[in-house]
Design an enzyme around this catalytic site. Structure first.
Site, PDB file in Angstrom:
ATOM      1  N   CYS A 149      13.849  10.998   6.329  1.00 33.41           N
ATOM      2  CA  CYS A 149      13.709  10.804   7.620  1.00 33.41           C
ATOM      3  C   CYS A 149      15.102  10.774   8.340  1.00 33.41           C
ATOM      4  O   CYS A 149      15.208  11.012   9.511  1.00 33.41           O
ATOM      5  CB  CYS A 149      12.905   9.418   8.082  1.00 33.41           C
ATOM      6  SG  CYS A 149      13.620   8.280   7.244  1.00 33.41           S
ATOM      7  N   GLU A 202       9.909   1.783  10.533  1.00 28.05           N
ATOM      8  CA  GLU A 202      11.006   2.757  10.289  1.00 28.05           C
ATOM      9  C   GLU A 202      10.354   3.953  10.177  1.00 28.05           C
ATOM     10  O   GLU A 202       9.600   4.527   9.413  1.00 28.05           O
ATOM     11  CB  GLU A 202      11.869   2.525   9.025  1.00 28.05           C
ATOM     12  CG  GLU A 202      13.262   3.239   8.795  1.00 28.05           C
ATOM     13  CD  GLU A 202      12.877   4.775   8.209  1.00 28.05           C
ATOM     14  OE1 GLU A 202      13.207   5.336   8.912  1.00 28.05           O
ATOM     15  OE2 GLU A 202      12.607   4.848   7.106  1.00 28.05           O
ATOM     16  N   GLU A 241       9.956  16.575  13.913  1.00 27.29           N
ATOM     17  CA  GLU A 241      10.429  16.341  12.684  1.00 27.29           C
ATOM     18  C   GLU A 241       9.516  17.265  11.723  1.00 27.29           C
ATOM     19  O   GLU A 241       8.365  17.268  11.700  1.00 27.29           O
ATOM     20  CB  GLU A 241      10.029  14.787  11.954  1.00 27.29           C
ATOM     21  CG  GLU A 241      10.759  14.530  10.876  1.00 27.29           C
ATOM     22  CD  GLU A 241      10.624  13.052  10.358  1.00 27.29           C
ATOM     23  OE1 GLU A 241      11.606  12.479  10.085  1.00 27.29           O
ATOM     24  OE2 GLU A 241       9.497  12.672  10.856  1.00 27.29           O
ATOM     25  N   LYS A 266       0.810  -1.024   0.072  1.00 29.81           N
ATOM     26  CA  LYS A 266       0.056  -0.099  -0.042  1.00 29.81           C
ATOM     27  C   LYS A 266       0.803   1.283  -0.088  1.00 29.81           C
ATOM     28  O   LYS A 266       1.447   1.730   0.892  1.00 29.81           O
ATOM     29  CB  LYS A 266      -0.943  -0.202   1.238  1.00 29.81           C
ATOM     30  CG  LYS A 266      -1.563   1.354   1.750  1.00 29.81           C
ATOM     31  CD  LYS A 266      -2.373   1.894   0.625  1.00 29.81           C
ATOM     32  CE  LYS A 266      -3.236   3.073   0.964  1.00 29.81           C
ATOM     33  NZ  LYS A 266      -2.181   4.354   1.035  1.00 29.81           N
TER      34      LYS A 266
END
Length: 487
Positions: A293, A259, A391, A183
Site C-alpha cells: 500500500c 490503515e 490503487e 482474523k
C-alpha cells in the site's frame, strides 16, 4: 517447502488448537498455482467463541494489569519465532509468493525483531503521570493520568505482508494489555496459524489473550467490527473495506484504527540524478510485484527530462523482470491469486482505453504457471486517469510530467490518498521543502528508509486514521484515565 506446511493448521481459541466449524479451505502457491494444503475454516460460531474468550481473558485475569508478564511473554514470542525463522521463511515464500530477499526484511525478520521493541516500550513506559496540585473551582486537588488498555481488539489483516501486519498489531496491542482476536486474510492463513502454534507451544501467554480465526468468509471481519464485546478494531486493507469496517463499528461508537490504500507519488526534481532516481522508482514498484500500500506508483518527473526519464525507468523495469520467489535475486514475484491478477489486468485494459502507452510490460509474464504480471510502465496519461488515481496493487507505474516544484506538489496532492511518497533532488533543503508540502503520512527524501518499529506509520485523507508502530502506534491501544483526589 516448509515442514510446517505438512501439518494441519487449526484455529487458536481460548488457549487451545481447535478445528474450524466450517471444515477446511485450500491454500495455493501463487508462483505455481499448486494447492499447498488446507486451513481451518472458522464460522460465525467460532468467532463468537473467540470473542468470548478474549473478553473473559481481559475482564477476569491479571493480563491487563501485569506489565511484567506482558514484557516476558512478548520477548518469549520474539525469541521463539526467531528460532523458527527458517521454517517460517519457507512457509512465507510458498504461501505469500514473497521474494526470498524480502523475508530478510519486512516480510519476516524485521517484524519478529520488532516484538522486542514493544516489550521494551511497555517495560519503560510512563503508565502514570502526576499533574500536580491545582485548585479547580477553589477545590485543592491532586490529579494524575493513568494509561490503560482499551480492552478486546479485533485485528483484521491483509495478505500482502502478513507477518509484518499481524505482528505490528499483536505486538503493541498485547504490550498495552489488551486481548486480541486476529482474523488474517483467507489468502495467507498459514502465516498467522504458524505464529499461533509457536505462541501456544513456547510462550506463557494465558488462554484467551490471543485468539486466531482463519476463514475464507469475509463476513467474519464484519462480525468483529459489529460485536459489542470488541472495544477496538484495527484494520489494514483496502479503503472500500475500511469504510465498511468503520460503518459496522459506528453504532457502538467503537474505536477504529484504519490503515488503508495509497497512490503515492515519487517526485523527481530537475536537479536530481535522473538515472538513479528512476531506477529506484522502478525497483520500488516492482518489489513484491507492487503489492504494497505504501509503494510509490506515480512517478512525477520534470517535463524537460520526460523522455529521458521514460527511457531510464523502462530500462530498469525490463532488467528487473519477474522471477521465482525462491530465487534470492528475484525482486518481482507473483501476484497473490488469479483474482488479483485479473484485477491488475483490468487496470491495464483500462489504461489502454484511456490512451496510455505501455513503454514496457502490459500483460502476463511468459511463464508456464503462476500469477505473474510483467513490470509495466505506462506513459501518456495525466493525473486524471483512473490508473493514476486508483490503487492497482501490481507492478504498474504511471509516469507523469511536472512543470516545477509547485506543480509537482500539486499533482502529488491531487489524490484521495495520502499514505507515502518520495522526493529526490541534489539540493537537500529544496527536497525537504517539497517533501514538507506533500500531504502524506510518510515520505522518503533521497532514498531515506522510514520503516522501523520505532517509526509511526499511517496516512492522511482516505489512507486511513491513526498510526501503527512506534509510540504513537502503541498508544492507539490505550485509554487515558484522569484521577483526582483531595490535595
Amino acid at each position: 517447502m516448509s515442514v510446517w506446511t505438512d501439518k494441519s493448521s487449526n484455529l487458536l481459541v481460548d488457549g487451545a488448537p481447535v478445528p474450524g466449524s466450517g471444515g477446511r479451505f485450500d491454500i495455493a502457491d501463487p508462483a505455481t498455482e499448486e494447492v499447498l494444503g488446507t486451513a481451518a475454516n472458522a464460522t460465525a460460531a467460532d468467532v463468537d467463541r473467540a470473542i468470548g474468550a478474549a473478553r473473559r481473558a481481559f475482564d477476569e485475569t491479571d493480563w491487563s494489569r501485569d506489565v511484567e508478564l506482558r514484557v516476558h511473554c512478548l520477548k518469549q514470542l520474539s525469541e521463539a519465532l526467531q528460532a523458527r525463522a527458517e521454517e517460517l521463511r519457507e512457509l512465507t515464500i510458498a504461501e505469500v509468493g514473497a521474494p526470498r530477499f524480502l523475508t530478510h526484511g519486512a516480510q519476516l525478520d524485521a517484524p519478529i525483531a520488532d516484538l522486542a521493541y514493544f516489550a521494551d516500550l511497555a517495560a519503560d513506559y510512563e503508565w502514570t503521570r502526576d499533574l500536580g496540585v491545582a485548585e479547580p473551582m477553589g477545590v485543592r486537588s491532586r490529579r494524575w493520568t493513568r494509561r490503560e488498555p482499551v480492552g478486546v481488539v479485533g485485528a483484521i489483516t491483509p495478505w500482502n505482508f502478513p507477518h509484518q501486519i499481524n505482528l505490528a498489531k499483536l505486538g503493541p496491542a498485547l504490550a498495552a494489555g489488551n486481548t486480541v482476536v486476529l482474523k488474517p486474510a483467507p489468502d495467507t492463513p498459514w502465516c498467522a496459524a504458524a505464529v499461533g502454534e509457536v505462541l501456544l507451544e513456547e510462550t506463557d501467554i494465558p488462554p484467551g489473550v490471543v485468539n486466531i480465526v482463519t476463514s475464507d468468509d469475509h463476513s467474519v471481519g464484519a462480525q468483529l467490527s459489529a460485536d459489542d464485546r470488541v472495544d477496538l478494531v484495527s484494520f489494514t486493507g483496502s479503503t472500500d473495506t475500511g469504510r465498511a469496517v468503520m460503518a459496522a463499528a459506528a453504532p457502538g461508537i467503537k474505536r477504529t484504527f484504519l490503515e488503508l490504500g495509497g497512490k503515492s507519488a515519487f517526485v523527481v526534481l530537475d536537479d536530481a540524478d535522473l538515472g538513479a532516481a528512476c531506477g529506484l522508482a522502478a525497483f520500488t514498484v516492482c518489489t513484491h510485484a507492487g503489492q504494497g500500500c505504501a509503494l510509490t506508483t506515480r512517478l512525477l518527473v520534470p517535463r524537460s527530462r520526460y523522455d529521458d526519464a521514460v527511457e531510464a525507468t523502462a530500462e530498469a523495469m525490463r532488467g528487473i523482470g519477474v522471477g521465482d520467489p525462491n530465487d534470492p535475486g528475484t525482486v518481482c514475484g507473483p501476484l497473490i491469486s488469479a483474482r488479483q491478477r485479473g484485477r491488475v489486468e483490468g487496470y491495464l485494459s483500462l489504461a489502454r482505453e484511456e490512451g496510455g502507452e505501455f513503454v514496457t510490460g502490459g500483460g502476463r509474464a511468459e511463464r508456464d504457471r503462476g500469477f505473474f504480471v510483467e513490470p509495466t510502465l505506462i506513459a501518456g496519461l495525466d493525473n486524471d486517469a483512473r490508473v493514476a488515481r486508483e490503487e492497482v496493487f501490481g507492478p504498474v507505474l504511471v509516469i507523469i510530467p511536472h512543470d516545477g516544484d509547485d506543480d509537482a506538489v500539486r499533482i502529488a496532492n491531487d489524490s484521495p490518498y495520502g499514505l507515502s511518497g518520495a522526493v529526490h533532488g541534489q539540493d537537500l533543503d529544496r527536497a525537504r521543502a517539497v517533501a514538507s508540502r506533500i500531504r502524506t503520512g510518510t515520505i522518503s527524501v533521497n532514498g531515506g528508509v522510514w520503516y522501523g518499529a520505532d517509526a509511526p506509520f499511517g496516512g492522511y485523507k482516505q489512507s486511513g486514521n491513526g498510526r501503527e508502530m512506534g509510540i504513537a502506534g502503541f498508544e492507539e491501544y490505550l485509554e487515558t484515565k484522569l484521577i483526582a483526589e483531595p490535595g
